[in-house]
Design an enzyme around this catalytic site. Structure first.
Site, PDB file in Angstrom:
ATOM      1  CG  HIS A   1       9.119   7.658  -2.777  1.00 51.10           C
ATOM      2  ND1 HIS A   1       8.378   8.550  -2.460  1.00 51.10           N
ATOM      3  CD2 HIS A   1       9.187   6.878  -2.017  1.00 51.10           C
ATOM      4  CE1 HIS A   1       7.906   8.349  -1.365  1.00 51.10           C
ATOM      5  NE2 HIS A   1       8.697   7.067  -0.933  1.00 51.10           N
TER       6      HIS A   1
ATOM      7  CG  ASN B   1       4.591   8.167  -2.269  1.00 51.63           C
ATOM      8  OD1 ASN B   1       4.756   8.093  -3.320  1.00 51.63           O
ATOM      9  ND2 ASN B   1       4.211   9.324  -1.430  1.00 51.63           N
TER      10      ASN B   1
ATOM     11  CE  LYS C   1      -4.074 -30.209   1.982  1.00 51.00           C
ATOM     12  NZ  LYS C   1      -3.615 -31.025   2.633  1.00 51.00           N
TER      13      LYS C   1
ATOM     14  CD  GLN D   1      -0.170  11.014   4.658  1.00 51.91           C
ATOM     15  OE1 GLN D   1       0.167  11.421   3.539  1.00 51.91           O
ATOM     16  NE2 GLN D   1       0.871  10.748   5.684  1.00 51.91           N
TER      17      GLN D   1
ATOM     18  CG  PHE E   1       4.829  15.787   0.259  1.00 49.52           C
ATOM     19  CD1 PHE E   1       3.893  15.483   1.025  1.00 49.52           C
ATOM     20  CD2 PHE E   1       6.485  15.686   0.425  1.00 49.52           C
ATOM     21  CE1 PHE E   1       4.237  15.424   2.447  1.00 49.52           C
ATOM     22  CE2 PHE E   1       6.643  15.180   1.865  1.00 49.52           C
ATOM     23  CZ  PHE E   1       5.444  15.049   2.776  1.00 49.52           C
TER      24      PHE E   1
ATOM     25  NE  ARG F   1       3.886  14.177  -4.100  1.00 46.49           N
ATOM     26  CZ  ARG F   1       3.750  13.573  -3.087  1.00 46.49           C
ATOM     27  NH1 ARG F   1       5.055  12.946  -2.834  1.00 46.49           N
ATOM     28  NH2 ARG F   1       2.631  13.149  -2.460  1.00 46.49           N
TER      29      ARG F   1
ATOM     30  CB  THR G   1      -5.983 -30.108   6.062  1.00 43.61           C
ATOM     31  OG1 THR G   1      -4.925 -31.112   5.532  1.00 43.61           O
ATOM     32  CG2 THR G   1      -5.816 -29.679   7.418  1.00 43.61           C
ATOM     33  CG  ASP G   2      -6.607 -35.084   1.240  1.00 43.30           C
ATOM     34  OD1 ASP G   2      -5.802 -34.487   0.503  1.00 43.30           O
ATOM     35  OD2 ASP G   2      -7.281 -36.050   0.994  1.00 43.30           O
TER      36      ASP G   2
END
Length: 297
Positions: free
Chosen positions: A249, A247, A11, A221, A156, A173, A56-57
């Site tokens: 941006h 990322n 469930k 990274q 970067f 940045r 599942t109940d």
């Protein structure tokens, strides 16, 4: 001839909110619990016989009953109680996997008597997955939707360029990401003391945030590796950390058409497409076990 492969049932997404009433002071645990069971289930697939099937109940009802009977000390401990119950109480069930999302609440300060008003914190969602096969445990915890940003101290440049490269090099940045992380505990044996799950979570989150803030980043990274390394170095109970970092941006807006200079002040926040950086950081000598795709965990 076709044969049956890996299978499981259960469930999914049982929403349970547990209020602990300590006089006028109340405490909230707000969980989304998914139960998945596997074992001797061939016949239900081949012939439709439900002789080995726990409905599942019933698994749903167990989640709510355990919230009352055992309380919810932590997402991890609640998952451990459930997994142990399903494997030890039903002989055909050999393995139980419990996935839990936890939603945080904090108190609203007010002047009325009592402490029972709350607001969803919403900073991140805490997650855990408990797997038990009757003899060994695997506990993988983590978080998702934790958005962080460094408004400077990120560069970067020096990357590979070909005829399709248009991205300008950046020496100052914004670095922003939405952290999805998982970490695997080295606790596997019931005979050993279990970690303090809540304290461990708080410390892991602290270390990953501090590493993000304190790393002068030349790439996302590099930042990811520092976040994972800091957790491994400071938390002895954890052997493996995996991060998935989109990322987020932020692009400088060209204001020259308006006669304005944009001195790293005004940005366009793009939601897609985005770079996606993923990696695992391990304790030396440990084999990786966290799946590459964290959405499946």
């Amino acid at each position: 001839m076709p044969i049956l492969g890996q299978n499981q049932y259960g469930k999914a997404e049982n929403r349970v909110v547990k209020i602990t009433r300590d006089g006028a002071t109340h405490h909230i645990k707000d969980l989304n619990v998914s139960v998945s069971l596997s074992g001797d289930m061939d016949e239900v697939h081949y012939s439709g016989s439900n002789a080995h099937v726990l409905p599942t109940d019933t698994t749903k009802n167990t989640v709510y009953a355990f919230a009352k009977e055992h309380g919810i000390e932590s997402a991890e401990q609640f998952g451990i109680h459930l997994a142990r119950h399903f494997v030890t109480s039903q002989e055909p069930i050999k393995t139980a996997r419990i996935r839990v999302e936890e939603y945080g609440w904090e108190r609203i300060e007010h002047t009325r008597e009592g402490a029972h008003s709350f607001v969803r914190t919403g900073q991140e969602t805490r997650v855990t997955q408990i797997t038990y096969d009757g003899s060994a445990w695997e506990v993988v915890s983590g978080l998702k939707d934790l958005t962080v940003m460094n408004s400077t101290d990120s560069e970067f440049w020096g990357y590979v360029k070909d005829k399709y490269t248009t991205l300008p090099e950046a020496y100052d940045r914004i670095l922003a990401t939405e952290v999805s992380g998982r970490w695997r505990f080295n606790w596997t044996d019931d005979t050993q003391p279990a970690p303090d799950w809540d304290a461990s979570y708080a410390q892991v989150k602290k270390h990953l945030l501090q590493a993000f803030a304190e790393t002068y980043s030349l790439s996302l990274q590099q930042t990811l590796y520092q976040m994972g390394s800091r957790i491994i170095e400071h938390r002895d109970e954890i052997d493996e950390v995996r991060f998935s970092l989109p990322n987020k941006h932020h692009f400088l807006v060209d204001l020259e058409p308006f006669g304005l200079k944009n001195d790293n002040e005004v940005y366009f926040a793009a939601d897609r497409p985005y770079g996606l950086i993923e990696a695992t950081v391990l304790r030396d000598g440990v084999e990786p076990r966290i799946p590459v795709d964290l959405s499946n965990l």
